[in-house]
Write a protein that holds these residues in place. Structure first.
Motif, PDB file in Angstrom:
ATOM      1  N   VAL A  69      -4.546  11.662  -3.750  1.00  0.00           N
ATOM      2  CA  VAL A  69      -4.408  10.801  -2.568  1.00  0.00           C
ATOM      3  C   VAL A  69      -5.076  11.467  -1.361  1.00  0.00           C
ATOM      4  O   VAL A  69      -5.752  10.805  -0.561  1.00  0.00           O
ATOM      5  CB  VAL A  69      -2.917  10.486  -2.291  1.00  0.00           C
ATOM      6  CG1 VAL A  69      -2.740   9.783  -0.948  1.00  0.00           C
ATOM      7  CG2 VAL A  69      -2.336   9.629  -3.421  1.00  0.00           C
ATOM      8  N   ALA A  70      -4.927  12.780  -1.257  1.00  0.00           N
ATOM      9  CA  ALA A  70      -5.516  13.511  -0.125  1.00  0.00           C
ATOM     10  C   ALA A  70      -7.039  13.336  -0.086  1.00  0.00           C
ATOM     11  O   ALA A  70      -7.651  13.389   0.980  1.00  0.00           O
ATOM     12  CB  ALA A  70      -5.139  14.987  -0.201  1.00  0.00           C
ATOM     13  N   GLY A  71      -7.630  13.097  -1.224  1.00  0.00           N
ATOM     14  CA  GLY A  71      -9.079  12.890  -1.277  1.00  0.00           C
ATOM     15  C   GLY A  71      -9.515  11.468  -0.945  1.00  0.00           C
ATOM     16  O   GLY A  71     -10.704  11.194  -0.841  1.00  0.00           O
ATOM     17  N   TRP A  72      -8.533  10.557  -0.824  1.00  0.00           N
ATOM     18  CA  TRP A  72      -8.880   9.140  -0.627  1.00  0.00           C
ATOM     19  C   TRP A  72      -8.561   8.610   0.761  1.00  0.00           C
ATOM     20  O   TRP A  72      -8.761   7.439   1.044  1.00  0.00           O
ATOM     21  CB  TRP A  72      -8.102   8.265  -1.631  1.00  0.00           C
ATOM     22  CG  TRP A  72      -8.430   8.506  -3.062  1.00  0.00           C
ATOM     23  CD1 TRP A  72      -9.614   8.923  -3.586  1.00  0.00           C
ATOM     24  CD2 TRP A  72      -7.538   8.327  -4.176  1.00  0.00           C
ATOM     25  NE1 TRP A  72      -9.517   9.014  -4.956  1.00  0.00           N
ATOM     26  CE2 TRP A  72      -8.259   8.653  -5.346  1.00  0.00           C
ATOM     27  CE3 TRP A  72      -6.215   7.918  -4.314  1.00  0.00           C
ATOM     28  CZ2 TRP A  72      -7.702   8.593  -6.616  1.00  0.00           C
ATOM     29  CZ3 TRP A  72      -5.652   7.849  -5.580  1.00  0.00           C
ATOM     30  CH2 TRP A  72      -6.386   8.188  -6.717  1.00  0.00           C
ATOM     31  N   THR A  73      -7.958   9.453   1.620  1.00  0.00           N
ATOM     32  CA  THR A  73      -7.485   8.954   2.913  1.00  0.00           C
ATOM     33  C   THR A  73      -7.755   9.983   4.010  1.00  0.00           C
ATOM     34  O   THR A  73      -7.845  11.180   3.723  1.00  0.00           O
ATOM     35  CB  THR A  73      -5.971   8.644   2.845  1.00  0.00           C
ATOM     36  OG1 THR A  73      -5.524   8.198   4.128  1.00  0.00           O
ATOM     37  CG2 THR A  73      -5.139   9.859   2.439  1.00  0.00           C
ATOM     38  N   ALA A  74      -7.837   9.488   5.234  1.00  0.00           N
ATOM     39  CA  ALA A  74      -7.985  10.400   6.378  1.00  0.00           C
ATOM     40  C   ALA A  74      -6.622  10.892   6.861  1.00  0.00           C
ATOM     41  O   ALA A  74      -6.535  11.767   7.719  1.00  0.00           O
ATOM     42  CB  ALA A  74      -8.703   9.676   7.518  1.00  0.00           C
ATOM     43  N   ALA A  75      -5.537  10.338   6.305  1.00  0.00           N
ATOM     44  CA  ALA A  75      -4.189  10.724   6.741  1.00  0.00           C
ATOM     45  C   ALA A  75      -3.812  12.096   6.178  1.00  0.00           C
ATOM     46  O   ALA A  75      -4.383  12.551   5.185  1.00  0.00           O
ATOM     47  CB  ALA A  75      -3.181   9.686   6.250  1.00  0.00           C
ATOM     48  N   SER A  76      -2.819  12.736   6.824  1.00  0.00           N
ATOM     49  CA  SER A  76      -2.200  13.931   6.226  1.00  0.00           C
ATOM     50  C   SER A  76      -1.349  13.476   5.061  1.00  0.00           C
ATOM     51  O   SER A  76      -0.646  12.466   5.159  1.00  0.00           O
ATOM     52  CB  SER A  76      -1.281  14.619   7.239  1.00  0.00           C
ATOM     53  OG  SER A  76      -2.043  15.263   8.220  1.00  0.00           O
ATOM     54  N   VAL A  77      -1.398  14.198   3.962  1.00  0.00           N
ATOM     55  CA  VAL A  77      -0.642  13.799   2.775  1.00  0.00           C
ATOM     56  C   VAL A  77       0.471  14.816   2.508  1.00  0.00           C
ATOM     57  O   VAL A  77       0.241  16.031   2.550  1.00  0.00           O
ATOM     58  CB  VAL A  77      -1.575  13.666   1.548  1.00  0.00           C
ATOM     59  CG1 VAL A  77      -0.779  13.375   0.279  1.00  0.00           C
ATOM     60  CG2 VAL A  77      -2.600  12.563   1.797  1.00  0.00           C
ATOM     61  N   ILE A  78       1.661  14.288   2.267  1.00  0.00           N
ATOM     62  CA  ILE A  78       2.803  15.149   1.934  1.00  0.00           C
ATOM     63  C   ILE A  78       3.257  14.801   0.522  1.00  0.00           C
ATOM     64  O   ILE A  78       3.534  13.636   0.215  1.00  0.00           O
ATOM     65  CB  ILE A  78       3.960  14.946   2.933  1.00  0.00           C
ATOM     66  CG1 ILE A  78       3.479  15.273   4.356  1.00  0.00           C
ATOM     67  CG2 ILE A  78       5.160  15.812   2.535  1.00  0.00           C
ATOM     68  CD1 ILE A  78       4.491  14.934   5.435  1.00  0.00           C
ATOM     69  N   ASN A  79       3.328  15.816  -0.317  1.00  0.00           N
ATOM     70  CA  ASN A  79       3.762  15.632  -1.693  1.00  0.00           C
ATOM     71  C   ASN A  79       5.293  15.559  -1.747  1.00  0.00           C
ATOM     72  O   ASN A  79       5.979  16.540  -1.477  1.00  0.00           O
ATOM     73  CB  ASN A  79       3.258  16.824  -2.537  1.00  0.00           C
ATOM     74  CG  ASN A  79       3.607  16.676  -4.011  1.00  0.00           C
ATOM     75  OD1 ASN A  79       4.158  15.662  -4.418  1.00  0.00           O
ATOM     76  ND2 ASN A  79       3.281  17.708  -4.787  1.00  0.00           N
TER      77      ASN A  79
ATOM     78  N   PRO B  11      -2.759   5.242   9.116  1.00  0.00           N
ATOM     79  CA  PRO B  11      -1.549   6.063   9.228  1.00  0.00           C
ATOM     80  C   PRO B  11      -1.892   7.512   9.557  1.00  0.00           C
ATOM     81  O   PRO B  11      -2.956   8.007   9.177  1.00  0.00           O
ATOM     82  CB  PRO B  11      -0.934   5.971   7.822  1.00  0.00           C
ATOM     83  CG  PRO B  11      -2.094   5.693   6.916  1.00  0.00           C
ATOM     84  CD  PRO B  11      -3.062   4.867   7.719  1.00  0.00           C
ATOM     85  N   ALA B  12      -0.963   8.169  10.272  1.00  0.00           N
ATOM     86  CA  ALA B  12      -1.132   9.600  10.535  1.00  0.00           C
ATOM     87  C   ALA B  12      -0.751  10.400   9.285  1.00  0.00           C
ATOM     88  O   ALA B  12      -1.313  11.464   9.030  1.00  0.00           O
ATOM     89  CB  ALA B  12      -0.260  10.015  11.716  1.00  0.00           C
ATOM     90  N   ALA B  13       0.223   9.873   8.515  1.00  0.00           N
ATOM     91  CA  ALA B  13       0.660  10.598   7.312  1.00  0.00           C
ATOM     92  C   ALA B  13       0.991   9.629   6.189  1.00  0.00           C
ATOM     93  O   ALA B  13       1.481   8.517   6.434  1.00  0.00           O
ATOM     94  CB  ALA B  13       1.889  11.454   7.619  1.00  0.00           C
TER      95      ALA B  13
END
Ligand code: NCD
Length: 309
Positions: free
Chosen positions: A118-128, A102-104
């Motif tokens: 989550v931001a530390g576990w994925t290459a996707a951009s994470v939105i809270n 996913p992109a995000a």
């Protein structure tokens, strides 16, 4: 400014110019939302995953619509009915969904700091999209967008945030965003529902509604009973008597906001909700355009978030 470039985890990731840039972008997407065909190809072929571990109507539906109106492929997972119910951990779920590249990833969780994990576990951009009582940055952005449209500028405007500030991620994100935009913020509620450190965020704290008449905007919060493990107010009846906002509290100049869902008859009376002073449905509508703008800026635009990191 914290050094987060790819993600939107907190309003602290944005300075005033960054907020304004997202709001300007949202204005152009509001125009798209007014067309008969409400779609642009910006995210065609890209995937957005919505992961909601907590109840949501407005935030989840508007993130879904926002991604679809940008032509992304959208996967929406809720804890109820997913393998989360079978005991899958957040980390395993994120790793599973990351296999779709996913992109995000949009994440709502009852736990403070979940989006950052989550931001530390994925290459996707994470939105809270809300982490416990910590932050809900896109709510603050859509509120600032709604107010900027009404007032032109927030510089010097007086905003009172009334109610259960202690359990409110909306209050935290809004105080930060409103202060960045030059507004003066007062929080008001029973002392048991005003966190001690709140004034460090640059606002004033008041234990009663006295003085409310000087507010330009009255922003009312829901009593978050699902986050209360003890009695924070003697009784709901007493809370209603002392803090409920009714249309008699509001003059013709004042604006009324609430992030939803409203406990009708608790923090707001029915006549206040339905009064012409209320911007509640404008806030919901703004949610789509603002979330389109956040997705766009993170995934396509010359990254505003990177510029301030
Ligand atoms: C808020 C939330 O979930 O933090 N709602 C929302 O996103 N519109 C506020 C609340 O639940 O009271």
């Amino acid at each position: 400014m914290s050094g987060i470039g790819r993600h939107l985890l907190s309003i602290e990731d944005l300075d005033r110019a960054g907020i304004e840039r997202i709001l300007d972008r949202a204005e152009s997407f509001a125009e798209v939302s007014g067309r008969e065909i409400k779609k642009v190809p910006a995210l065609r072929g890209r995937t957005v995953v919505n992961l909601f571990y907590e109840a949501s109507t407005r935030t989840s539906s508007s993130f879904e619509l926002a991604a679809k109106r940008l032509s992304a492929d959208v996967v929406s997972v809720r804890s109820i009915g997913s393998s989360v119910e079978k005991g899958e951990s957040l980390k395993d779920t994120v790793q599973t969904l990351s296999a779709y590249d996913p992109a995000a990833i949009v994440i709502r969780s009852p736990h403070v700091g979940a989006a950052a994990l989550v931001a530390g576990w994925t290459a996707a951009s994470v939105i809270n999209a809300g982490d416990g009582k910590h932050e809900h940055p896109t709510q603050a952005l859509l509120d600032v967008f709604t107010l900027r449209r009404r007032l032109g500028s927030l510089e010097g405007a007086s905003i009172w945030i009334v109610g259960d500030v202690l359990h409110s991620r909306v209050a935290r994100s809004n105080i930060l965003a409103l202060r960045r935009m030059g507004a003066r913020v007062t929080v008001c509620g029973p002392p048991t529902l005003l966190p001690r450190e709140i004034e460090a965020l640059g606002c004033e704290a008041k234990p009663s509604l006295e003085g409310l008449s000087q507010a330009d905007v009255v922003y009312v919060l829901r009593m978050q009973q699902e986050r209360m493990r003890e009695a924070f107010v003697p009784s709901l009846r007493e809370y209603v008597q002392r803090y409920q906002i009714t249309s008699t509290h509001l003059d013709a100049r004042q604006l009324l906001m609430h992030p939803g869902p409203v406990n009708r008859g608790v923090e707001l009376s029915a006549d206040a909700i339905d009064s012409p002073r209320a911007l509640i449905s404008d806030q919901v509508k703004a949610g789509v355009a603002v979330r389109m703008a956040v997705l766009y800026e993170l995934l396509v635009g010359s990254p505003v978030l990177e510029a301030v990191a």
